[in-house]
Design a protein around this motif. Structure first.
Motif, PDB file in Angstrom:
ATOM      1  N   GLY A 245      14.366   6.789   8.414  1.00  0.00           N
ATOM      2  CA  GLY A 245      14.927   5.580   9.010  1.00  0.00           C
ATOM      3  C   GLY A 245      15.765   5.886  10.229  1.00  0.00           C
ATOM      4  O   GLY A 245      15.933   7.031  10.638  1.00  0.00           O
ATOM      5  N   ASP A 246      16.299   4.828  10.830  1.00  0.00           N
ATOM      6  CA  ASP A 246      17.197   4.977  11.966  1.00  0.00           C
ATOM      7  C   ASP A 246      18.594   5.314  11.463  1.00  0.00           C
ATOM      8  O   ASP A 246      19.071   4.732  10.488  1.00  0.00           O
ATOM      9  N   CYS A 247      19.250   6.245  12.122  1.00  0.00           N
ATOM     10  CA  CYS A 247      20.636   6.541  11.804  1.00  0.00           C
ATOM     11  C   CYS A 247      21.534   5.492  12.459  1.00  0.00           C
ATOM     12  O   CYS A 247      21.119   4.782  13.374  1.00  0.00           O
ATOM     13  N   HIS A 248      22.771   5.391  12.004  1.00  0.00           N
ATOM     14  CA  HIS A 248      23.662   4.324  12.460  1.00  0.00           C
ATOM     15  C   HIS A 248      23.962   4.419  13.950  1.00  0.00           C
ATOM     16  O   HIS A 248      24.335   3.435  14.572  1.00  0.00           O
ATOM     17  N   ASP A 249      23.770   5.599  14.553  1.00  0.00           N
ATOM     18  CA  ASP A 249      24.111   5.752  15.962  1.00  0.00           C
ATOM     19  C   ASP A 249      22.899   5.615  16.878  1.00  0.00           C
ATOM     20  O   ASP A 249      22.970   5.913  18.068  1.00  0.00           O
ATOM     21  N   GLU A 250      21.751   5.178  16.329  1.00  0.00           N
ATOM     22  CA  GLU A 250      20.547   5.092  17.137  1.00  0.00           C
ATOM     23  C   GLU A 250      20.312   3.672  17.632  1.00  0.00           C
ATOM     24  O   GLU A 250      20.632   2.697  16.965  1.00  0.00           O
ATOM     25  N   ARG A 251      19.721   3.561  18.812  1.00  0.00           N
ATOM     26  CA  ARG A 251      19.305   2.252  19.316  1.00  0.00           C
ATOM     27  C   ARG A 251      18.100   1.763  18.530  1.00  0.00           C
ATOM     28  O   ARG A 251      17.269   2.538  18.105  1.00  0.00           O
ATOM     29  N   LEU A 252      18.027   0.464  18.372  1.00  0.00           N
ATOM     30  CA  LEU A 252      16.914  -0.099  17.621  1.00  0.00           C
ATOM     31  C   LEU A 252      15.659  -0.242  18.462  1.00  0.00           C
ATOM     32  O   LEU A 252      14.557  -0.312  17.947  1.00  0.00           O
ATOM     33  N   GLU A 253      15.820  -0.284  19.785  1.00  0.00           N
ATOM     34  CA  GLU A 253      14.640  -0.467  20.614  1.00  0.00           C
ATOM     35  C   GLU A 253      13.980   0.873  20.915  1.00  0.00           C
ATOM     36  O   GLU A 253      14.616   1.911  20.893  1.00  0.00           O
ATOM     37  N   VAL A 254      12.685   0.842  21.162  1.00  0.00           N
ATOM     38  CA  VAL A 254      11.949   2.043  21.529  1.00  0.00           C
ATOM     39  C   VAL A 254      11.942   2.156  23.043  1.00  0.00           C
ATOM     40  O   VAL A 254      11.478   1.241  23.732  1.00  0.00           O
ATOM     41  N   PRO A 255      12.454   3.249  23.614  1.00  0.00           N
ATOM     42  CA  PRO A 255      12.469   3.392  25.069  1.00  0.00           C
ATOM     43  C   PRO A 255      11.068   3.322  25.637  1.00  0.00           C
ATOM     44  O   PRO A 255      10.119   3.857  25.059  1.00  0.00           O
ATOM     45  N   ALA A 256      10.938   2.667  26.773  1.00  0.00           N
ATOM     46  CA  ALA A 256       9.625   2.506  27.405  1.00  0.00           C
ATOM     47  C   ALA A 256       9.051   3.860  27.787  1.00  0.00           C
ATOM     48  O   ALA A 256       9.746   4.731  28.313  1.00  0.00           O
ATOM     49  N   GLY A 257       7.769   4.051  27.487  1.00  0.00           N
ATOM     50  CA  GLY A 257       7.081   5.279  27.887  1.00  0.00           C
ATOM     51  C   GLY A 257       7.420   6.491  27.051  1.00  0.00           C
ATOM     52  O   GLY A 257       7.121   7.610  27.442  1.00  0.00           O
ATOM     53  N   GLU A 258       8.033   6.298  25.880  1.00  0.00           N
ATOM     54  CA  GLU A 258       8.405   7.455  25.094  1.00  0.00           C
ATOM     55  C   GLU A 258       7.191   8.232  24.609  1.00  0.00           C
ATOM     56  O   GLU A 258       7.213   9.448  24.512  1.00  0.00           O
ATOM     57  N   GLY A 259       6.108   7.507  24.315  1.00  0.00           N
ATOM     58  CA  GLY A 259       4.915   8.212  23.889  1.00  0.00           C
ATOM     59  C   GLY A 259       4.382   9.125  24.979  1.00  0.00           C
ATOM     60  O   GLY A 259       3.943  10.239  24.715  1.00  0.00           O
ATOM     61  N   ALA A 260       4.429   8.672  26.238  1.00  0.00           N
ATOM     62  CA  ALA A 260       3.948   9.502  27.341  1.00  0.00           C
ATOM     63  C   ALA A 260       4.807  10.730  27.541  1.00  0.00           C
ATOM     64  O   ALA A 260       4.370  11.704  28.158  1.00  0.00           O
ATOM     65  N   ALA A 261       6.043  10.713  27.002  1.00  0.00           N
ATOM     66  CA  ALA A 261       6.935  11.851  27.182  1.00  0.00           C
ATOM     67  C   ALA A 261       6.640  12.989  26.219  1.00  0.00           C
ATOM     68  O   ALA A 261       7.209  14.066  26.335  1.00  0.00           O
TER      69      ALA A 261
END
Length: 345
Positions: A245-261
């Motif tokens: 799961g997401d930790c309490h300090d993580e953003r809930l949105e997925v950064p754009a282009g993360e898969g390409a990174a």
């Protein structure tokens, strides 16, 4: 020393039970147990755990005969996660990248260590984005399910009253239970309505400080009761997913282009990174479609609530709402399902 367990016996028996020490005269147990409460992760399926602050020292233990086990990982976070196998030296090796909502089944052994990390992106001097293992989300050491000297909230279920299952299983998901308490216990399988007693060797009792291995199936729920007091539940365990799961300090949105990174320098190939980027786009499209469908359903439900008033206008609104609700449910049933990646890199 602090009290670990108090046991009530007949007046002819005396017991002293401390942490790591117990002295008991020969006499049958006839009264209720007074046990400390178990942590909730010992009593319910799917209890979430907090993200670890740092990995544990050491690594995986070598595989031994008879320790084969399956582990099921599921990424419930909003971002991709790296599933990593830890070797005997404590070094991490990428097994698979899990997109949000994806699952992976690994065939492993007891003593093996697995970790899940967030994908972190960095930029090189040339401006190209690369990926690297980031925040530790889960650390899972494959181990027997421990039955401790504590009690879960009372749960009652009738005995199924049917002969033990002796048929062939299409899937084999072994599980090992270890009785770490000074109490003899009985094991049962809970099917949602009743409990079916399980044989342990030639009896139905698992002695203190011993273990038993069952061949089961994903989704099976097991219960351990005190053998001398069946009303005392010591452990409940369901063969299910290790949730990332997401930790309490993580953003809930997925950064754009993360898969390409997720390029080769970050542990995966360009082709795999492109596949993940495509899955992220598909997931975003599904989320947008679900949001629109949710809005239609909420509007239809609001109209149905209005239709509860006894007048012609409300009745007409109820007919329209019913048609809208049916259409929305049809869209829901026709929605595509995001495939789960199973390829190991």
């Amino acid at each position: 020393p602090p009290k670990a367990l108090r046991v009530c016996f007949t007046p002819t028996a005396r017991v002293l039970m401390l942490r790591g020490l117990f002295i008991l005269t020969a006499a049958p147990l006839v009264a209720a147990l007074d046990l400390d409460a178990c942590p909730m992760d010992r009593c319910a399926a799917g209890t979430p755990t907090a993200c670890p602050l740092a990995p544990s020292p050491g690594g995986s233990l070598p595989a031994e005969e008879g320790t084969y086990e399956k582990v099921f990982f599921r990424n419930d976070g909003a971002r991709p996660a790296l599933l990593l196998r830890v070797d005997g030296k404590g070094e991490e090796h990428l097994h698979v990248v899990l997109a949000p909502g994806a699952r992976s089944t690994v065939e492993t052994h007891q003593g093996a260590v697995w970790r899940a990390r967030r994908v972190d992106t960095t930029s090189t001097n040339g401006g190209a984005a690369t990926a690297a293992p980031g925040r530790l989300l889960v650390e899972h050491r494959v181990a027997p399910v421990s039955i401790d000297g504590c009690a879960c909230p009372p749960i009652s279920a009738p005995d199924c009253g049917r002969p033990p299952f002796r048929g062939y299983r299409t899937t084999w998901d072994p599980v090992v239970f270890e009785n770490d308490s000074p109490l003899p216990v009985t094991m049962s399988w809970f099917d949602g309505d009743c409990e079916e007693s399980l044989r342990i060797g030639t009896s139905h009792v698992l002695p203190p400080f011993s273990s038993v291995r069952f061949i089961a199936t994903y989704g099976h729920t097991f219960r351990a009761h005190a053998a001398d007091n069946p009303g005392v539940l010591l452990r409940q365990h369901t063969i299910g997913d290790v949730v990332i799961g997401d930790c309490h300090d993580e953003r809930l949105e997925v950064p754009a282009g993360e898969g390409a990174a997720l390029e080769e320098a970050g542990a995966v190939s360009e082709a795999d990174a492109a596949t993940l980027a495509s899955m992220e786009d598909e997931a975003a499209a599904l989320r947008a479609s679900n949001d629109a469908l949710r809005a239609r359903l909420e509007a239809a439900l609001d109209a149905l609530r209005t239709a509860s008033a006894p007048n012609a206008t409300a009745a007409a609104a109820g007919v329209v709402a019913s048609k809208e609700l049916s259409a929305a449910l049809g869209s829901l049933l026709a929605s595509p399902v995001l495939a789960t990646p199973t390829k190991a890199f």
